[in-house]
Design a protein around this motif. Structure first.
Motif, PDB file in Angstrom:
ATOM      1  N   LEU A  23      27.925  42.000  41.345  1.00 10.30           N
ATOM      2  CA  LEU A  23      28.634  41.847  42.619  1.00 10.30           C
ATOM      3  C   LEU A  23      30.141  41.732  42.403  1.00 10.30           C
ATOM      4  N   SER A  24      30.550  41.056  41.334  1.00 10.93           N
ATOM      5  CA  SER A  24      31.987  40.977  41.043  1.00 10.93           C
ATOM      6  C   SER A  24      32.562  42.361  40.789  1.00 10.93           C
ATOM      7  N   ALA A  25      31.836  43.181  40.039  1.00  9.15           N
ATOM      8  CA  ALA A  25      32.308  44.547  39.782  1.00  9.15           C
ATOM      9  C   ALA A  25      32.436  45.323  41.090  1.00  9.15           C
ATOM     10  N   LEU A  26      31.460  45.180  41.968  1.00  8.28           N
ATOM     11  CA  LEU A  26      31.518  45.884  43.252  1.00  8.28           C
ATOM     12  C   LEU A  26      32.677  45.386  44.116  1.00  8.28           C
ATOM     13  N   VAL A  27      32.936  44.081  44.089  1.00  3.77           N
ATOM     14  CA  VAL A  27      34.060  43.535  44.854  1.00  3.77           C
ATOM     15  C   VAL A  27      35.363  44.111  44.309  1.00  3.77           C
ATOM     16  N   ILE A  28      35.507  44.115  42.998  1.00  5.61           N
ATOM     17  CA  ILE A  28      36.737  44.626  42.379  1.00  5.61           C
ATOM     18  C   ILE A  28      36.914  46.121  42.664  1.00  5.61           C
ATOM     19  N   VAL A 141      40.593  37.458  42.179  1.00 11.69           N
ATOM     20  CA  VAL A 141      41.953  37.877  41.829  1.00 11.69           C
ATOM     21  C   VAL A 141      42.137  39.368  42.051  1.00 11.69           C
ATOM     22  N   TRP A 142      41.193  40.167  41.582  1.00  8.76           N
ATOM     23  CA  TRP A 142      41.361  41.624  41.602  1.00  8.76           C
ATOM     24  C   TRP A 142      40.557  42.345  42.683  1.00  8.76           C
ATOM     25  N   GLY A 143      39.748  41.591  43.404  1.00 12.37           N
ATOM     26  CA  GLY A 143      38.931  42.207  44.435  1.00 12.37           C
ATOM     27  C   GLY A 143      39.687  42.446  45.732  1.00 12.37           C
ATOM     28  N   SER A 144      39.131  43.340  46.506  1.00 11.10           N
ATOM     29  CA  SER A 144      39.726  43.593  47.830  1.00 11.10           C
ATOM     30  C   SER A 144      39.255  42.487  48.777  1.00 11.10           C
TER      31      SER A 144
END
Length: 145
Positions: A23-28, A141-144
């Motif tokens: 999920l973090s990868a998808l958010v980023i 930090v890096w997610g939209s």
């Protein structure tokens, strides 16, 4: 004698990191999951896991002959802090949850030192909290938003 972590704890602990990492990868990347925004799913999962971490201390206190009241009081803090983080605006929701999960890995290190949980659990908690907390922070930090 230092006992090794049971295989089930290692396998299930590692499996519990999959939603954090995915999920973090998808958010980023700003990508949906089956048409759904991954950010609220990640925040909800982080809050659920933070509550689970508090339950560990509650169980240790209940199993302890002394059953210190402070352990019960401290055990509810992750749930309350995680619930409050869910109301924070993006990106602070994920940042707060990430900091909470990271910090709780350190807070719980007194449990093995006091003999309330096995030493392997303290080491496993540090590793799992480290990965989960950093994944939440990265998405915050890096997610939209």
């Amino acid at each position: 004698m230092h006992r090794a972590a049971p295989p089930a704890a290692l396998i299930l602990g590692a499996a519990g990191l999959i939603p954090f990492l995915g999920l973090s990868a998808l958010v980023i990347l700003g990508q949906p999951l089956l048409g759904l925004a991954p950010r609220p799913m990640l925040a909800a999962y982080g809050a659920v896991i933070a509550s689970f971490l508090g339950g560990l201390r509650w169980g240790a206190a209940a199993a302890s002959p002394e059953g210190r009241g402070v352990d019960y009081a401290v055990s509810v803090a992750p749930s309350l802090l995680a619930w409050a983080a869910l109301f924070a605006p993006a990106p602070w929701d994920l940042r707060a949850l990430g900091a909470l999960v990271l910090a709780w890995g350190l807070v719980d290190q007194d449990l093995p030192r006091r003999g309330l949980v096995p030493a392997w659990l303290g080491r496993l908690r540090l590793a799992l909290s480290g990965v989960a907390g950093l994944a939440l922070l990265a998405a915050g930090v890096w997610g939209s938003t």
